[in-house]
Enzyme design. Structure first.
Site: not given
Ligand SMILES: *[C@@H]1O[C@H](CO)[C@@H](O)[C@H](O)[C@H]1NC(C)=O
Ligand SMILES: *[C@@H]1O[C@H](CO)[C@@H](O)[C@H](O)[C@H]1NC(C)=O
Ligand SMILES: *[C@@H]1O[C@H](CO)[C@@H](O)[C@H](O)[C@H]1NC(C)=O
Ligand SMILES: *[C@@H]1O[C@H](CO)[C@@H](O)[C@H](O)[C@H]1NC(C)=O
Ligand SMILES: *[C@@H]1O[C@H](CO)[C@@H](O)[C@H](O)[C@H]1NC(C)=O
Ligand SMILES: *[C@@H]1O[C@H](CO)[C@@H](O)[C@H](O)[C@H]1NC(C)=O
Ligand SMILES: *[C@@H]1O[C@H](CO)[C@@H](O)[C@H](O)[C@H]1NC(C)=O
Ligand SMILES: *[C@@H]1O[C@H](CO)[C@@H](O)[C@H](O)[C@H]1NC(C)=O
Length: 876
Positions: A583-587, A602, A698
């Site tokens: 995702g936008g900020f990590g796995k 997440k 988004d």
């Protein structure tokens, strides 16, 4: 509060000198200096030091700009020709945020040039505070005050306080970081400068001669005392780069000595304030070439009884600084004090002195309000965009300027015990941060327009005695915990006049009004048939709506966000074994809870600062928003550096995967329509069901997830923003999204609206229709946007040429055409021409109805519908 020495009543030399015609910022000016030009409309450059002063326009919301009288303006440098005055409110504050933050040593300086800016010719008298402590009372019209301060917080509030003797004003505000070892006697301290002198100097020194930008006033032959002798040198002072005091060489090159060793150098002053203790620093360097074998030895004694230094031996051209070491030397209040600098006994040479500084200790008897309370109330202020003019500086101190609507305990540190924002035009949900006001006894949010559910955490406030939420738009049920407390008479609970709120289960939600969609009837014939059809559809839809609503309610009430520990997260994800996305900020990892529920976890990658912000945004939003077409949060983990969000697991992956050619299990037309309706539902909730509106920013098929029933849910709120809350300039810097889905208009306008999401949604509709991605690579290697090839074909009315070949022959031509028309409307270049998502939703539901009908009752209606249904005017 001013300790004024007999010889040092410092009127500023700021009018002195000349102005450069061509000003330029000195690029070498230390980056961590903060220099604020109060009342300046534009940034300016100081003509003496060459470094930039920043206009305060973006630093403070209150106060008014003034200009000093034009007859004297020419005598002052630019930054002193204007000022900011504060006719309204008791306390007005600037908040400084030095890079190095709390527990470090700073010099802060405020300069006040009255200049008869108000035409009253009366010098105002007012106070200035740093943090919660009195710094100084300003009584002169051309003056400055300076302090050495070690703040306990990462920010420093500098507040101008009206004490009933005129309107406070300020010309400049400066902060300079100092070495942590200088002028220090206490871990936390606050000392106010009384005077700083360059003995024997001819002109005022500051930056760049003094790298710390201390201002050294001259101590010249004020009284032409015949026993004093001015001495100076051309030799170069041996600067030691490790010397934390960094005393300017030019300051040390001049000094006063006395005629012979039996005469001391005496500094005398009368303390005007009640500060009982004092702090000195003396700066020396031998600047006379002495014959070999002779040394100069000096002693320093206060009031003939207190020996500050029995013996200071000087070396040729070597700086030497002597500061008092105790936390403050007692002085005589209300009488003259004498400092004697003499030749030490036995020394043949007279004493000399090159420079000195005198400080007094200010009262640090108050601690700022408990920081968790401050953070919470700041968050509330920001969430509601409160403009209460007195919400500045510390919420609880000084006691005469508690923020309106608050009450505090008089403990040290003070705590917030009451928050009353009754009739404050609040909208949106009850902010989560109230949870952190753990000493709250009274919470009054009555007669606002608060919406959303009545949150359960209010029941967890241990001391809450009064909770008044009367006259809002809160929904859901009253949490059990509050009902219990109210029944036990621990809590006075007032929740009247919330039409949507249910006091005790079972709760039936009121039936929402179905928006009437204007339908243009294009064909003359078959009118009755159509009316019958419309009635039938509305009937069906409302019946369905009821069942939907009850489902929605059940889910949102069940919502509980459990907190998981790091070790639990490890076990849930089987030690992060199964990565299912990024995702936008990590796995994102697959996981299983103890009760066998599948979840997606997440994990915020520890390195990403941007990711952290997105993580916060997503967590905050998902705590508040609940809708069956938005992915829902099961829990979270916030332990040390580990931050993770745990969602319901979406078995059928995301829409991008499902539409991709690699996926053998092709989505049917009917499923695509259903997904479009679901996603529109979710977006409609964000846009129109949340106050303030939430813009997703988004939207794309990869962010539309599908559960086991193929129900679509919108995910990834990391870039989401609440609307009407953002100021434009910040939006400019935070424009973000995904190419292909990004509203081209917002790119030029520099800000986003609901219609930007509608644009992205339109692209998704075309992806559903065509199965293609938003951007494809053409045979010649160029990127081609979906709209570029779909729009021309649509114009020709050849919808069948754009529909995904994989469902050829298995879709309803009419519903496909209507969906494509909706898509065209959504992607109009001009945002104003795009329909609201609620209109889109209604249209798509109609499409779906048409489709359902076709499937089940095609023998009855199929031939008529195609001609009769047209796109509503809102979509044109
Ligand atoms: C500043 O104060 C001094 C002394 O009170 C007074 O003589 C002078 O006129 C004042 N200046 C202005 C601009 O008011
Ligand atoms: C020091 O100077 C003073 C004043 O000029 C004089 O009275 C005194 O005798 C001198 N003392 C010595 C030791 O020279
Ligand atoms: C400092 O505060 C104490 C009480 O907290 C007060 O008695 C004293 O007068 C104050 N001193 C000054 C210099 O304001
Ligand atoms: C604030 O609380 C104190 C008790 O701590 C109370 O005496 C006072 O009246 C309250 N002030 C307001 C404005 O409610
Ligand atoms: C909150 O303030 C309003 C006036 O602004 C007052 O009428 C009301 O009683 C206060 N609420 C509480 C709980 O004290
Ligand atoms: C609330 O809004 C009304 C109307 O816009 C306005 O008159 C009133 O001053 C506002 N109240 C507050 C506390 O902001
Ligand atoms: C509550 O306070 C804690 C600790 O100060 C902080 O980490 C947390 O983010 C706060 N929570 C909210 C909702 O503001
Ligand atoms: C309260 O909010 C609703 C929407 O949530 C809005 O329609 C209504 O006008 C608002 N009422 C007031 C008094 O601001």
């Amino acid at each position: 509060m001013n300790l004024v020495s007999v010889v040092s009543l410092f009127l500023l030399g700021i009018g002195f000198g000349f102005h450069f015609q061509c000003l330029h910022a000195d690029d070498n000016a230390p980056k961590d200096f903060i220099s604020i030009d109060c009342g300046g409309v534009v940034d300016s450059v100081d003509s003496e030091s060459g470094f930039p002063y920043k206009s305060d326009t973006n630093l403070i919301n209150s106060g008014v700009i003034g200009q000093i009288s034009s007859d004297i303006a020419d005598d002052y440098r630019l930054q002193y020709r204007h000022l900011r005055s504060f006719p309204h409110g008791v306390k007005n504050c600037y908040t400084l945020r030095p890079d190095s933050g709390r527990n470090n040593n700073y010099l802060i300086r405020a300069i006040f040039v009255y200049g008869n800016y108000d035409g009253k010719n009366t010098t105002p008298v007012f106070s200035i505070y740093v943090g919660v402590n009195l710094w100084s009372t300003i009584i002169y019209n051309d003056t400055r005050t300076e302090a050495i301060y070690v703040p306990p917080t990462d920010y420093i509030d500098v507040c101008l306080v009206n004490i009933g003797n005129g309107v406070p004003y300020i010309s400049t505000l400066e902060l300079r970081p100092l070495d942590n070892s200088v002028y220090r006697t206490d871990p936390h301290q606050f000392m106010v400068l009384s005077t700083r002198r360059d003995v024997g100097g001819d002109y005022r020194l500051r930056y760049p001669q003094d790298v710390d930008d201390r201002i050294w006033a001259t101590y010249d032959d004020d009284f032409n005392l015949p026993w004093l002798k001015k001495i100076q040198t051309d030799g170069s002072i041996t600067q030691n780069s490790n010397d934390p005091y960094k005393i300017p060489a030019s300051m040390l090159k001049t000094a006063y000595g006395t005629l012979n060793s039996s005469i001391p150098f005496v500094y005398e002053w009368f303390p005007y304030d009640s500060s009982p203790t004092i702090y000195f620093c003396f700066h020396f360097a031998e600047i006379e070439k002495l014959s070999s074998g002779t040394i100069r030895e000096i002693s320093i004694v206060l009031n003939d009884i207190y020996t500050i230094a029995p013996s200071v031996i000087l070396q040729y051209l070597v700086p030497r600084t002597i500061c008092t070491t105790s936390a403050g030397i007692p002085i005589n209040l209300n009488e003259e004090n004498y400092l004697r600098i003499s030749a030490a006994s036995g020394s043949k040479l007279p004493p000399i002195i090159n420079g000195f500084e005198v400080f007094y200790f200010a009262n640090l008897s108050y601690s700022p309000t408990f920081s968790q309370d401050v953070n919470a109330v700041m968050d509330i202020k920001n969430t509601f965009k409160l403009l209460n003019s007195d919400w500045q500086g510390d919420p609880c101190l000084p006691e005469f300027s508690i923020w309106s609507g608050l009450n505090c305990s008089h403990r040290n540190p003070p705590r917030i015990i009451s928050l009353n924002l009754s009739r404050s035009n609040l909208t949106g949900g009850i902010p989560f941060s109230i949870m952190n006001l753990t000493q709250l006894e009274t919470l009054d949010l009555s007669y606002n327009n608060l919406s959303g559910l009545l949150p359960e955490f209010l029941a967890q406030l241990p001391l809450l005695k009064i909770l008044d939420l009367t006259g809002n738009n809160l929904g859901g049920t009253v949490p059990e915990g509050l009902l219990v407390k109210s029944k036990d008479r621990v809590l006075d609970l007032r929740v009247d006049d919330n039409p949507e709120l249910c006091l005790s289960p079972p709760c039936k939600k009121k039936k929402k009004k179905v928006p009437v969609l204007p339908i243009i009837i294009a064909v003359v014939g078959g009118v009755i048939l159509i009316i019958a059809l419309v009635l039938l559809l509305i009937y069906k839809r409302s019946k369905k709506k009821n069942s939907e609503n009850s489902r929605e309610e059940k889910i949102s009430l069940k919502q509980k966000h459990r907190e998981y520990s790091y070790s639990e997260v490890v076990s849930i994800t089987n030690n992060f074994r199964d990565i299912i996305g990024e995702g936008g900020f990590g796995k994102v990892y697959k996981g299983v809870l103890k009760d066998k529920t599948l979840v997606a976890v997440k994990l915020l990658s520890s390195t990403s600062k941007q990711g952290y912000r997105e993580f916060q945004t997503e967590a905050e939003l998902l705590m508040i928003v609940h809708h069956r077409n938005l992915v829902s949060l099961v829990g979270y983990c916030d332990e040390g550096n580990t931050k993770a969000l745990i969602y319901e697991y979406m078995v059928n992956g995301n829409l991008r995967q499902r539409l991709s050619e690699a996926n053998a299990d092709v989505l049917s037309w009917n499923e695509r329509l259903q997904i479009a309706v679901d996603a529109a539902h979710g977006l409609d909730y964000l846009h129109n069901g949340c106050k303030p509106t939430i813009i997703h920013r988004d939207l794309k098929p990869a962010n539309i997830l599908l559960d086991d029933m193929m129900q679509a849910k919108i995910a990834d709120f990391g870039l989401s923003r609440t609307f009407q809350v953002e100021n434009q300039s910040e939006m400019l810097t935070r424009l973000a999204g995904t190419p292909g889905y990004f509203d081209p208009e917002s790119q030029t306008l520099g800000h986003l609206t609901k219609k930007s999401d509608v644009y992205s949604f339109g692209i998704i509709l075309f992806e559903l229709i065509t199965g293609s991605t938003a951007i494809t690579r053409s045979y010649n290697g160029n990127n081609v946007h979906l709209l570029d090839w779909v729009a021309p074909i649509m114009k020709k009315g050849k919808i069948e040429d754009v529909v995904d070949v994989r469902i050829k022959g298995e879709y309803n031509h009419n519903s496909a055409r209507r969906m494509a028309e909706v898509g065209m409307a959504c992607t109009k270049p001009n945002g104003d021409q795009r329909p609201d998502i609620s209109v889109v939703l209604e249209e798509l539901k109609e499409c779906l109805a048409v489709e359902m009908r076709t499937l089940s009752e095609s023998y009855e209606f199929s031939s008529t519908i195609s001609a009769e249904f047209n796109v509503g005017p809102n979509l044109r």
